[in-house]
Scaffold this active site. Structure first.
Site, PDB file in Angstrom:
ATOM      1  CG  ASP A 174      -1.755  -1.262   1.342  1.00 15.48           C
ATOM      2  OD1 ASP A 174      -2.234  -1.749   0.306  1.00 15.48           O
ATOM      3  OD2 ASP A 174      -1.908  -1.778   2.463  1.00 15.48           O
TER       4      ASP A 174
ATOM      5  CD  GLU B 154      -9.567  -2.037  -1.501  1.00 17.38           C
ATOM      6  OE1 GLU B 154      -9.879  -2.054  -0.314  1.00 17.38           O
ATOM      7  OE2 GLU B 154      -9.106  -3.028  -2.100  1.00 17.38           O
TER       8      GLU B 154
END
Length: 541
Positions: free
Chosen positions: A15, A184
């Site tokens: 991430d 997302e």
């Protein structure tokens, strides 16, 4: 030009959130249940990276006790407003339930590797928050989750303006986009009068990708691009799989680059597995005639070798990062023997159980809970960064009961680990009857394999524990071969064990981290047993 080799951050660095501040690039990555919380790396050339620090105090009370594996800090987003760095992130306390039971926090710092402000909780619609700074205003992006029966756990992307000082919401929350495929990880950037919404699409596994939408108005409506910006879902042969969760940054020279997560699978008879976890990569980006971002090399697959122009005349691919961090100015980046690259579970190492001073050159661990504890496991571990690796350590300990153990561990989670421990067992040929306090018994090395359906004892070997004992493991081609040193030579113990089970892709539960190699100590009764370790070495190639 700089030639970088992906992944640029290797092994358990998922991430990535990339930002440029002046001539420096910074990347923040997820830490989940591991400490230090939110590791930050920095680079001048996008190819050579160094650990810069972390967000100390990211978790209130500096504790994630009780948080499940792959819970904790998800997808931090780093931004720079020209004066301060901002970090927004979510602490997720439930995994695999309709409720994420999460809290979203913001912290700021004048230096990314320096001291961060006390956290402040803000509106917590869902995980993967991001902040967008635009014309003096501050906006919070998020995905929203609908926990109700029949609800969509990924129910769209929302936007809320925040007061820059109080962080309180201003006005209404705006629904920017809903999509049939899971979306997302929203990020916003403005270019040529367009607001570009960069999204993670399809979940974080092999279906992962990056999708872009844009609008002339920050609050929408947003139109979707006709093709993904990045994905590998259509071609399992691409060496960098699971590509997604991106952030776009402009270099000083006007070029564009994109950070994203990726994974390097091992091919097994049961399919691809990624024991290194998800890693950080960077691609070069250009803009097409219609104003959409595209990979500079064409298509939507990531590549390993990328040439980037960082816009600096003083940096090229042969130079390492200059201006090293001064430990006096950066207390999170020190020569602390318990500091980076060591990591610990759910709390920082504490002198009460991790002592690097009593015996010079040794680390003393006091045993606490077992390796499946969510509260107080005495473990120090480092990231495994390549599919070929070797770890070794010398341990000295005197276990007197089967409730005491210390040794070398390869760990993914509480339900996925391999450990070679110095412990106690009944006399040879005698059954397990739990009466060790009556005397007798022997000191053994116990090799244990843990997976979702239980624990298996792979081997037991009696050893002389009157002095230090060196333990090791060699990982190659998906197999972990444990050994110990006897009479000056490596002596194998047990059969080769399946290292690929320590993977995002094995088992039935959600897994988001990566494999670690480390040392631990256990004392289930008195929490007083200690083990001394020296010479820990982890080599990856």
């Amino acid at each position: 030009m700089t030639l970088l080799h992906n992944p640029v951050l290797r092994g358990f660095a998922p991430d990535p959130s990339l930002v440029r501040a002046g001539d420096w690039y910074y990347v923040a990555t997820s830490s989940f249940e591991w400490f230090p919380t939110i590791p930050i790396h920095r680079s001048r050339d996008l190819a050579h990276w160094e650990y810069a620090g972390h967000v100390r105090g990211a978790v209130p009370g500096d504790s994630l006790a009780g948080v499940p594996d792959s819970g904790g800090i998800w997808a931090p987003s780093l931004s720079w407003d020209g004066e301060r760095f901002w970090m927004v992130y979510t602490v997720v306390r439930s995994v695999g339930t309709p409720y994420f039971d999460l809290d979203t926090y913001v912290s700021t710092a004048t230096e990314a590797g320096g001291k961060w402000s006390a956290t402040r909780r803000i509106a917590s619609h869902g995980f993967d928050p991001a902040l967008f700074h635009h014309e003096g205003r501050l906006w919070l992006l998020n995905m929203q989750s609908d926990h109700r029966p029949g609800g969509n756990r990924f129910a769209g992307i929302v936007l809320t303006e925040l007061d820059r000082e109080t962080l309180a919401p201003i006005g209404d929350t705006h629904l920017l986009l809903q999509h049939e495929r899971l979306i997302e990880g929203p990020k916003l950037l403005e270019r040529d009068g367009w607001f570009h919404l960069v999204l993670a699409e399809g979940g974080t596994g092999v279906e992962h990708g990056v999708l872009v939408a844009r609008s002339r108005s920050i609050t929408g409506p947003y139109e979707l691009d006709r093709q993904p910006l990045l994905t590998t879902r259509d071609d399992p042969s691409v060496p960098l799989q699971k590509a997604g969760h991106a952030e776009l940054v402009e270099t000083p020279g006007g070029e564009w680059v994109m950070s994203h997560l990726t994974a390097r699978p091992l091919r097994t008879p049961d399919g691809p597995r990624c024991p290194l976890g998800r890693e950080t990569a960077i691609q070069a980006v250009t803009w097409d005639e219609e104003g959409w971002p595209r990979l500079r090399h064409g298509g939507w697959h990531p590549v390993v070798g990328v040439e980037v122009d960082v816009g600096l005349h003083t940096v090229d691919s042969t130079h390492t990062v200059d201006e090293p961090l001064d430990p006096a100015d950066h207390p999170t980046h020190t020569a602390d023997p318990l500091g980076w690259p060591w990591s610990t579970l759910r709390a920082y190492p504490d002198p009460s159980w991790a002592d690097a001073t009593t015996r010079p050159g040794w680390l003393r661990l006091r045993g606490r809970h077992g390796p499946e504890s969510r509260w107080a496991h005495s473990l120090l571990a480092q990231r495994i960064t390549e599919h070929r690796a070797e770890a070794e350590v010398t341990v000295e300990a005197r276990p007197r009961t089967f409730t005491q153990a210390a040794g070398l561990v390869l760990r993914y989670s509480a339900e996925a680990y391999l450990s070679l421990d110095l412990t106690w067992a009944e006399p040879d040929g005698e059954g397990q009857h739990g009466q060790q306090w009556q005397g007798g018994g022997r000191t053994v090395l116990s090799l244990v394999e843990r997976e979702e359906d239980g624990t298996r004892l792979a081997a037991v070997v009696e050893v002389d524990a009157e002095g230090p004992l060196t333990l090791g493991v060699t990982v190659d081609n998906g197999a972990a071969r444990f050994w110990y040193v006897k009479d000056g030579a490596r002596t194998p113990i047990g059969p080769p064990l399946d290292f690929t089970k320590l993977s995002d892709d094995y088992g039935s539960k959600l897994r988001f981290t990566g494999s670690m190699a480390g040392i631990h100590a256990v004392d289930l009764v008195d929490a007083a047993f200690t083990a001394d370790f020296t010479g820990f070495r982890l080599t990856c190639w």
